[in-house]
Design an enzyme around this catalytic site. Structure first.
Site, PDB file in Angstrom:
ATOM      1  N   SER A  39      44.895  44.025  44.011  1.00  0.00           N
ATOM      2  CA  SER A  39      45.289  43.349  42.770  1.00  0.00           C
ATOM      3  C   SER A  39      44.207  42.391  42.304  1.00  0.00           C
ATOM      4  O   SER A  39      43.902  42.310  41.107  1.00  0.00           O
ATOM      5  CB  SER A  39      46.611  42.600  42.963  1.00  0.00           C
ATOM      6  N   ALA A  59      42.236  47.278  52.139  1.00  0.00           N
ATOM      7  CA  ALA A  59      42.169  47.727  53.531  1.00  0.00           C
ATOM      8  C   ALA A  59      43.503  48.193  54.081  1.00  0.00           C
ATOM      9  O   ALA A  59      43.563  49.127  54.891  1.00  0.00           O
ATOM     10  CB  ALA A  59      41.616  46.603  54.407  1.00  0.00           C
ATOM     11  N   CYS A 117      55.444  46.927  44.623  1.00  0.00           N
ATOM     12  CA  CYS A 117      55.432  45.637  43.940  1.00  0.00           C
ATOM     13  C   CYS A 117      56.620  45.468  43.009  1.00  0.00           C
ATOM     14  O   CYS A 117      56.860  44.389  42.489  1.00  0.00           O
ATOM     15  CB  CYS A 117      54.130  45.474  43.148  1.00  0.00           C
ATOM     16  N   THR A 151      35.648  30.904  51.862  1.00  0.00           N
ATOM     17  CA  THR A 151      35.205  31.221  53.215  1.00  0.00           C
ATOM     18  C   THR A 151      35.414  32.703  53.528  1.00  0.00           C
ATOM     19  O   THR A 151      36.489  33.253  53.293  1.00  0.00           O
ATOM     20  CB  THR A 151      35.966  30.369  54.248  1.00  0.00           C
TER      21      THR A 151
END
Length: 395
Positions: free
Chosen positions: A73, A201, A326, A238
């Site tokens: 998304s 993934a 979703c 990060t």
């Protein structure tokens, strides 16, 4: 529950032991920030770079064209909003389809509120876009075409190479949401003329919370998140080292056994479809039967509600879906099924079964036998079916 058959792999997949093992050290041992300058973090940065390269190799890209995100998304949002912002002085027109994932549709709706014009192309009864209609929709103001690689609900694979060819012929960027296709279909971004590609993934036995956006060199795209130099200054935050390592391992494994997996899943998928259509009256399969993901089977059963079917399947240990993960909490029929021409009353009786290479023929037989029993039970309680049956007898 003594038995569980997981048939909802389009929603998410199991992290395999190999992927989990590859990720583990980056939680407990190699836990440093790969952006730091000391040697400890240098090892992690190197491993992230290797994962980036492994992923790039699976789609014929350069590793410098792979940018990590937190999922599909986010990648869709970045691709569409990024191009719209970067090229707003050139044009304000975007072309997409009526069957896209909501990450694309809602992003386009957002842009419409900010002065952009969006063309939502129709699809045929199998969910396929007509390339000629797409080409006819291109205007001098068109800056982006966004068409999903394979539909997340009905499994139809779009004519991506042809669409990419048309886009490049007219000097328009081409983005594809490949969340369902990546790791499941052979993809070459150069042969297919793809400029931007989204993937995630957790659709190919990798971890949740990490995705990618492929950005072809030279494509003008505004940066996504400001605040740091991560992802070459384009997406601050990060680095999710463990997630990226897991993504890389999952992509590598999926690519290595791609042909074998497709052949195995296709055999099971076709058996599932054949048995359902032959043994359950008033059922239909949705999506193209030829240009289709190997693991996808989407059905509609007349005279029943999909939600009731899911609950009873769950009671038998079968995990399935009634459509997009979703929007599964919504009582509205699937926008995809409506777009292929199904009436509301039929679209409401849908179920999506998506298999993996861990599913067996025995699992398929158990699932079909369960469907036959449950559909029959629900129809026995349906006044609509009762009326229909009476008319059939009279007729």
């Amino acid at each position: 529950m003594s038995r569980r058959i997981y048939m909802d792999n389009a929603a998410t997949t199991r992290v395999t032991p190999e992927v989990f093992e590859a990720m583990s050290p980056y939680f407990t041992e190699l836990y440093g920030n790969p952006s730091s300058s000391y040697e400890f973090s240098g090892k992690i940065a190197k491993d992230v770079a290797e994962a980036r390269k492994a992923i790039a190799n699976t789609i014929g890209a350069d590793e410098q064209e792979i940018f990590f995100t937190n999922g599909g998304s986010e990648s869709d949002n970045w691709a569409i909003k990024g191009v719209a912002d970067a090229l707003k002085d050139k044009g304000n027109h975007i072309i997409t389809t009526k069957i896209e994932h909501h990450a694309v549709l809602h992003t386009c709706e957002f842009l419409e509120e900010h002065g952009f014009e969006v063309t939502y192309l129709p699809v045929d009864e199998n969910g396929l876009v007509n390339p000629e209609e797409l080409e006819a929709a291109i205007k001098p103001e068109t800056v982006l075409i966004s068409v999903m690689f394979a539909n997340n609900e009905i499994g139809t694979i779009e004519p991506i190479a042809k669409i990419g060819e048309i886009a490049h012929k007219h000097g328009v960027y081409f983005h594809t949401d490949a969340v369902q296709a990546f790791g499941h279909v052979a993809i070459d971004v150069n042969e297919m003329n793809i400029d931007l590609l989204s993937a995630s993934a957790h659709k190919l036995n990798g971890p949740k919370g990490v995705g990618l956006l492929y950005i072809r060199k030279g494509v003008k795209l505004s940066n996504l998140i400001h605040g740091g130099a991560q992802e070459r200054g384009r997406r601050a935050g990060t680095t999710n080292a463990a997630g990226i390592i897991g993504f890389g391992k999952a992509a590598e494994l999926a690519n290595a056994k791609l042909k074998e997996t497709i052949a195995y899943e296709t055999k099971l998928r076709d058996k599932l479809i054949k048995r359902v259509l032959e043994e359950i009256p008033y059922s239909r399969v949705n999506g193209d039967l030829t240009n289709r993901l190997s693991n996808n089977a989407n059905f509609c059963f007349r005279f029943i509600e999909g939600e009731s079917l899911l609950i009873l399947l769950d009671s038998k240990g079968i995990c399935a879906s009634s459509g997009s993960a979703c929007t599964s909490g919504s009582l509205d029929p699937s926008h995809v099924l409506l777009a292929i021409g199904l009436p509301h009353e039929i679209a409401h009786g849908s179920v999506r079964l998506t298999i993996s290479d861990e599913i067996t023929e025995e699992d398929i037989d158990y699932t079909v036998d369960s469907l036959k029993e449950i559909v029959g039970r629900l129809r026995d309680m349906s006044p609509l079916y009762e009326d229909f049956a009476k008319k059939e007898l009279v007729g």
